[in-house]
Design a protein around this motif. Structure first.
Motif, PDB file in Angstrom:
ATOM      1  N   ALA A  66      -0.091   2.763  -3.928  1.00  0.00           N
ATOM      2  CA  ALA A  66      -0.604   3.886  -3.133  1.00  0.00           C
ATOM      3  C   ALA A  66      -2.126   3.863  -3.076  1.00  0.00           C
ATOM      4  O   ALA A  66      -2.720   4.146  -2.027  1.00  0.00           O
ATOM      5  N   ASP A  67      -2.762   3.494  -4.186  1.00  0.00           N
ATOM      6  CA  ASP A  67      -4.221   3.415  -4.199  1.00  0.00           C
ATOM      7  C   ASP A  67      -4.722   2.333  -3.239  1.00  0.00           C
ATOM      8  O   ASP A  67      -5.708   2.529  -2.518  1.00  0.00           O
ATOM      9  N   LEU A  68      -4.049   1.195  -3.229  1.00  0.00           N
ATOM     10  CA  LEU A  68      -4.437   0.124  -2.304  1.00  0.00           C
ATOM     11  C   LEU A  68      -4.257   0.561  -0.859  1.00  0.00           C
ATOM     12  O   LEU A  68      -5.126   0.330  -0.010  1.00  0.00           O
ATOM     13  N   LEU A  69      -3.128   1.201  -0.586  1.00  0.00           N
ATOM     14  CA  LEU A  69      -2.812   1.572   0.798  1.00  0.00           C
ATOM     15  C   LEU A  69      -3.744   2.658   1.327  1.00  0.00           C
ATOM     16  O   LEU A  69      -3.926   2.775   2.544  1.00  0.00           O
ATOM     17  N   GLU A  70      -4.332   3.446   0.421  1.00  0.00           N
ATOM     18  CA  GLU A  70      -5.285   4.455   0.878  1.00  0.00           C
ATOM     19  C   GLU A  70      -6.470   3.823   1.598  1.00  0.00           C
ATOM     20  O   GLU A  70      -7.037   4.423   2.516  1.00  0.00           O
ATOM     21  N   PHE A  71      -6.845   2.626   1.208  1.00  0.00           N
ATOM     22  CA  PHE A  71      -7.972   1.968   1.859  1.00  0.00           C
ATOM     23  C   PHE A  71      -7.632   1.584   3.300  1.00  0.00           C
ATOM     24  O   PHE A  71      -8.529   1.330   4.098  1.00  0.00           O
TER      25      PHE A  71
END
Length: 474
Positions: free
Chosen positions: A326-331
């Motif tokens: 989820a943290d990666l996809l936020e970018f």
């Protein structure tokens, strides 16, 4: 227009659902970008297909234009009333209503055997997805605006998003449709039969028609398996051609491939600042960022692991952990939010061009867009769907938007691309339709419009490079 039909509209949908006060209309009269909009006589909120049909018939015979509107998340002016300048330039002085589809909230029980579900046009993509997942299935279309964008709008613009690589655009998901013509007739079928060869296929015809041929009220939609294993990777690619080569390699070798997105360095810098975090990898000068997702019934990590050329992919982070993914996809998903915040800071609405080109031309088009931005004094923030060659070109602090559009869209057409990949033509791009559609194409489109909507009641001006008038209007 003979008489005032507002009272009749109230009798159809109820007085509470005909909004005429300026403060109640305001949110429906301007689009998400702040660049498009105009006055409307009323916002009308029908609660059923039959009410939509009655409203359409009344407007058609009364000389009221209809602007269908769902989540109002559009970016090309197709879901908001026409501006005063548009009315002046076209000579179309008719008042309009906004036909808000937000009350069409039908969510039928999921047919798990057919892997289909029937939903109303006002259901958001997020609600569609939650409903499908509660039944052990998933939706084949997803994008960052899922909490606002609706089924009706997604069909009208043939929206795509991140999973097009695996499942196709919205048109491919519509297995049945119910819609209302300008005269109030209801057409289509919600049977969802996979084999049906009886005349006009309304689902195919109306997907991408931007509310100009009929008003979609209900759809029968395809669902897909809900996968339980995921891997997400962010790759710092040495160049856009290297990222494009990666797409080909992944397509050939990774059957669980779900999406391949890209975020150009200017966009990554902006979204990282917005999130208050550093990018997980650092792209070299001249490089770009790719975000890859794989999904399957078993862990797809091994399929992905051997696909990266260490010369072309200078740095890689991959994870199967839900929080880290989820943290990666936020970018990727929060780039649009970051752009909106920056546009508010500079005080100028973002100018957006959504185009797609053959993959080998992607770097060239982004370069041309950068040149157009520099000439204008604007900042270009590009990101998009790498596997489809679809780039969202966001120009911050732009001054001469027509000049930018002319330079970019002509270049896009010259390499065999399309001037709109997801957001539609709306009002914003009608003057450039001739770049990608022949005279014969446009004439056939006009004939179809006149046949289904001879009074040009539905979304006038959209998908129409000229003023469409009834045959007897001269």
């Amino acid at each position: 227009m003979a008489g005032n039909p507002i009272d009749e509209l109230r009798s159809i949908v109820g007085a509470d659902h005909v909004l005429v006060d300026a403060d109640m209309r305001a949110g429906h009269e301007i689009d998400w970008t702040g660049r498009f909009g105009g006055p409307t006589a009323a916002v009308v909120r029908p609660g059923s297909t039959n009410e939509v049909a009655s409203v359409a018939a009344l407007c058609d015979r009364s000389g009221l234009a209809i602007v269908p509107q769902a989540g109002n998340s559009g970016l090309v002016g197709g879901g908001v009333p026409r501006s005063t300048e548009w009315h002046r330039d076209t000579g179309d002085d008719r008042p309009s209503i906004v036909l808000s589809l937000g009350r069409l909230r039908q969510l039928d029980v999921v047919d798990t055997n057919a892997m289909q579900v029937t939903v109303g046009a006002g259901v958001t993509l997020a609600e569609w997805r939650s409903h499908a997942r509660a039944a052990g299935l998933d939706t084949p279309v997803d994008f960052a605006a899922r909490d606002v964008a609706t089924i009706g709008g997604a069909i009208a613009t043939n929206a795509g998003g991140s999973r097009v690589l695996r499942f196709g655009t919205m048109r491919s998901q519509v297995v049945g449709i119910e819609a209302v013509l300008a005269n109030g007739d209801i057409v289509g079928s919600l049977s969802g039969l996979p084999k049906e060869t009886v005349g006009v296929h309304w689902s195919s015809l109306l997907a991408g028609s931007e509310g100009t041929l009929a008003i979609v009220t209900t759809a029968r939609l395809r669902l897909v398996p809900q996968f339980s294993h995921f891997v997400t990777a962010m790759i710092a690619a040495a160049s856009m051609p290297d990222a494009v080569a990666l797409v080909g390699r992944l397509r050939r070798n990774v059957p669980t491939l779900d999406s391949v997105e890209f975020v150009e360095p200017a966009a990554m810098e902006l979204v990282a600042r917005h999130l208050g975090r550093r990018a997980p990898v650092a792209a070299p000068e001249g490089g770009t960022y790719a975000v890859v997702e794989c999904a399957g019934h078993a862990d797809p990590s091994d399929q992905l692991a051997d696909q990266f050329d260490t010369d072309a992919a200078t740095e890689i982070v991959a994870t199967t952990d839900h929080r880290q993914r989820a943290d990666l996809l936020e970018f990727r998903d929060r780039v649009t939010d970051a752009i909106s915040v920056e546009a508010a800071r500079v005080g100028v609405p973002t100018f957006k061009l959504d185009v797609a080109v053959p993959l080998d031309s992607l770097a060239t088009i982004i370069g041309i867009a950068h040149d157009a931005a520099r000439r204008d004094g604007a900042r270009l923030i590009p990101f998009g769907h790498l596997a489809e060659g679809n780039v969202h070109l966001n120009f911050l602090d732009a001054t001469d938007t027509d000049r930018i559009a002319q330079a970019v869209l002509e270049a896009v057409a010259s390499v065999g691309g399309t001037i709109s990949a997801e957001h539609g033509i709306g009002i914003a791009k009608t003057r450039w339709l001739h770049l990608v559609r022949s005279t014969a194409d446009l004439a056939a489109q006009r004939a179809l419009k006149l046949a289904l909507d001879p009074n040009d009641t539905l979304n006038p001006g959209v998908l129409n490079p000229g003023v469409l008038r009834p045959p007897d209007a001269g």
